[in-house]
Design an enzyme around this catalytic site. Sequence first.
Site, PDB file in Angstrom:
ATOM      1  N   CYS A  55       9.693  83.706  29.957  1.00  0.00           N
ATOM      2  CA  CYS A  55       9.009  82.404  29.819  1.00  0.00           C
ATOM      3  C   CYS A  55       8.206  82.348  28.522  1.00  0.00           C
ATOM      4  CB  CYS A  55       8.076  82.162  31.005  1.00  0.00           C
ATOM      5  SG  CYS A  55       8.916  82.207  32.595  1.00  0.00           S
TER       6      CYS A  55
HETATM    7  C1  BEZ Z   1      10.338  86.112  32.989  1.00  0.00           C
HETATM    8  O1  BEZ Z   1       9.940  85.060  32.503  1.00  0.00           O
HETATM    9  O2  BEZ Z   1      10.463  87.123  32.310  1.00  0.00           O
HETATM   10  C2  BEZ Z   1      10.688  86.180  34.437  1.00  0.00           C
HETATM   11  C3  BEZ Z   1      10.011  85.375  35.350  1.00  0.00           C
HETATM   12  C4  BEZ Z   1      10.344  85.474  36.691  1.00  0.00           C
HETATM   13  C5  BEZ Z   1      11.351  86.326  37.110  1.00  0.00           C
HETATM   14  C6  BEZ Z   1      12.047  87.089  36.173  1.00  0.00           C
HETATM   15  C7  BEZ Z   1      11.712  87.009  34.824  1.00  0.00           C
END
Ligand code: BEZ
Length: 213
Positions: A45
């Site tokens: 994210c």
């Molecule tokens: C991420 O943004 O890295 C992420 C968020 C939730 C689950 C897996 C990855």
Amino acid sequence: MTLNLGDEAPNFQANTSHGLINFYNFLGDSWGLLLSYPADYTPVCTTELGRTAQLSDEFKKRNVKAIAVSVDGIEDHYQWVKDINEVKETEVDFPLIADHDRLVSTLYDMIHPNASGTQTVRSVFIIDPQKKIRLMLTYPASTGRNFHEILRVIDSLQLTDKYRVATPADWNPDEDVIISNTIKTEDAVEQFPKGVYEIKPYLRYTPQPDIEK
Ligand code: BEZ
């Protein structure tokens, strides 16, 4: 709520990192890019919101306003944005919605309980200036979005709204486009003076009409 292409994008009021926002007022006459993401302080994210910020000029050129949503609180949004700006050497200039009551997530069906009962998936909604939903994409949490693709779809939508054309597989701006099958070839020759290339009677290309070439 089930949404389909062509439906009116639901309006909402939400608390965001830019204050209280009425979605329709925020969009005004612009196109909208509504992105949901699973959680603040997560690696994928961070790269996605940073990329959205880095592409700010590209979105402005296309008259698109971005807005992102997760179920995290406003204080987390404020603090995390500082990290994103630092890590991606950018300035997040679009609002992050703090959707802890899940109003927006529910309206746009962004929680997929069999993927996660608590976090929003990576949804993408492109909304036109008439507030119609023109694209919906859903990515899994482990896969960061391809922002070239998002810009490419916006370019295709804006072009095909202006001309009676469609864009072929893997099309990119400046490449040939497909003439609508509702146009007879003799009329197409007049409407597309740069040329009509007939591969099959139902597959006719012309150079992209709105660029110098
Ligand atoms: C991420 O943004 O890295 C992420 C968020 C939730 C689950 C897996 C990855």
